[in-house]
Design an enzyme around this catalytic site. Structure first.
Site, short mmCIF file in Angstrom:
data_model
loop_
_atom_site.label_atom_id
_atom_site.label_comp_id
_atom_site.label_asym_id
_atom_site.label_seq_id
_atom_site.Cartn_x
_atom_site.Cartn_y
_atom_site.Cartn_z
N LEU A 1 0.84 -1.21 0.00
CA LEU A 1 0.00 0.00 0.00
C LEU A 1 0.87 1.25 0.00
CD1 LEU A 1 -2.36 -1.60 2.59
CD2 LEU A 1 -3.07 -0.89 0.29
N PRO A 2 0.26 2.42 -0.31
CA PRO A 2 1.08 3.63 -0.45
C PRO A 2 1.75 4.09 0.85
CG PRO A 2 -1.06 3.94 -1.51
CD PRO A 2 -1.12 2.65 -0.77
N THR B 1 6.36 0.70 2.03
CA THR B 1 7.40 1.47 2.73
C THR B 1 6.69 2.45 3.66
OG1 THR B 1 8.89 1.32 0.84
CG2 THR B 1 9.37 3.02 2.47
N LYS C 1 15.43 -0.10 5.18
CA LYS C 1 15.02 0.61 3.95
C LYS C 1 15.24 2.13 4.10
CE LYS C 1 12.37 1.57 0.25
NZ LYS C 1 12.58 1.21 -1.10
#
Ligand code: NAD
Length: 295
Positions: free
Chosen positions: A64-65, A95, A170
């Site tokens: 998902l965004p 992310t 990340k």
């Protein structure tokens, strides 16, 4: 295996296609009806909600965004946790900030569901080719359970530690990348202004101590690296808006941890200014345009 896959955008759709190709049965959910229809034509089953997608699934994957979408898809009334069976493994590949994933994983654990975070690098090209890198935060048993399925969408599956550490890996990597691209941009533009040939300067940096991925593989000066976005008008590649999002996650996580990220904060502001100039859709290496006279 029967897998629920929720969030079928630029990354999620090609990842789901690779799972269909590998022979899995997919319960699909997204707000975009067109992509659902497209993937149903390729063998997936459309679900009416994240809850329905999770019902009967042996694994749940979300892509998902941002954090607000992850919270609503997992914790909402019609969310994944309302439908998932106890003991079923689950992984969010979006992310987002480490705290959100830890909060959602804690809610899942109360229902006997073990959840991992596994953000990716490799972009849409890697998602299509099945060559993504997954940075996985999970206990060892869950990592071992997820590994075979993640391997059908990616090439490098890295165990970073407990849940949340995938996101930490990340955002720390992208913090380095966002800053190093600016450093290389400043050096390349300064060199040109002072009269050295850009190809010669790049060659010196790449055989000296300034060498880094941003100088060697992805040099922001046009024509230095044929395959870099700089050599095709800063199209394709990794959009400046996505870099801005990741630097925002890094600076916010740093604020929560009372940790200084001085250059990260400056870098964030430079990409913010780039976005304001209407260049957020360009590759992030176009940050160099802030250091050059318009052609
Ligand atoms: P995207 O915007 O293309 O896709 C997101 C999808 O989620 C859309 O199809 C949207 O309809 C769906 N969605 C939004 N809210 C939803 C909801 N409540 N329920 C169901 N579906 C919902 O984004 P993307 O490029 O696929 O990126 C996904 C994640 O991967 C982001 O967190 C991004 O930062 C990360 N990422 C992207 C890239 C890249 O190059 N695009 C690379 C690495 C990581």
């Amino acid at each position: 295996m029967n897998i629920a896959f929720i969030g079928l955008g630029n990354m999620g759709a090609p990842m789901a296609r690779n799972l269909l190709k590998a022979g899995h049965s997919l319960n699909l959910f997204d707000l975009n009806k067109d992509i659902l229809a497209e993937l149903a034509a390729q063998g997936g089953h459309i679900s009416a909600s994240p809850r329905e997608a999770a019902q009967g699934a042996e694994l749940v994957i979300t892509m998902l965004p941002a954090a607000t979408h992850v919270r609503s898809v997992w914790l909402g009334e019609d969310g994944v946790l309302a439908g998932i069976t106890e003991g079923v493994p689950a992984v969010d590949c979006s992310t987002i900030d480490p705290q959100t994933v830890r909060d959602v994983a804690a809610a899942a654990a109360k229902q006997g569901v073990h959840m991992a975070d596994a953000p990716v690098s490799g972009g849409t090209g890697g998602a299509q080719a099945g060559t993504l890198t997954f940075m996985v935060g999970a206990n060892k048993a869950l990592f071992d359970t997820l590994h075979p399925v993640l391997s059908q969408m990616g090439r490098n599956i890295v165990h970073c530690g407990e849940v949340g550490t995938g996101q930490v890996a990340k955002i720390c990597n992208n913090l380095v990348l966002g800053i190093s691209m600016i450093a290389v941009s400043e050096a390349m533009a300064l060199g040109a202004a002072l009269g050295i040939d850009s190809q010669v300067l790049a060659g010196v940096i790449n055989s000296s101590t300034g060498r880094c991925w941003s100088s060697e593989v992805y040099n922001p000066w046009p024509g230095i690296v044929e395959t870099a976005p700089a050599s095709r008008g800063y199209t394709g590649g990794f959009g400046a808006e996505l870099m801005l999002k990741d630097l925002g996650l890094a600076t916010e996580a740093a604020r929560q941890a009372h940790q200084p990220v001085v250059l990260g904060a400056v870098a964030q502001q430079l990409y913010q200014a780039m976005s304001l100039r209407g260049e957020g859709g360009k590759d992030f290496s176009a940050i160099i345009n802030g250091y050059r006279k318009p052609e």
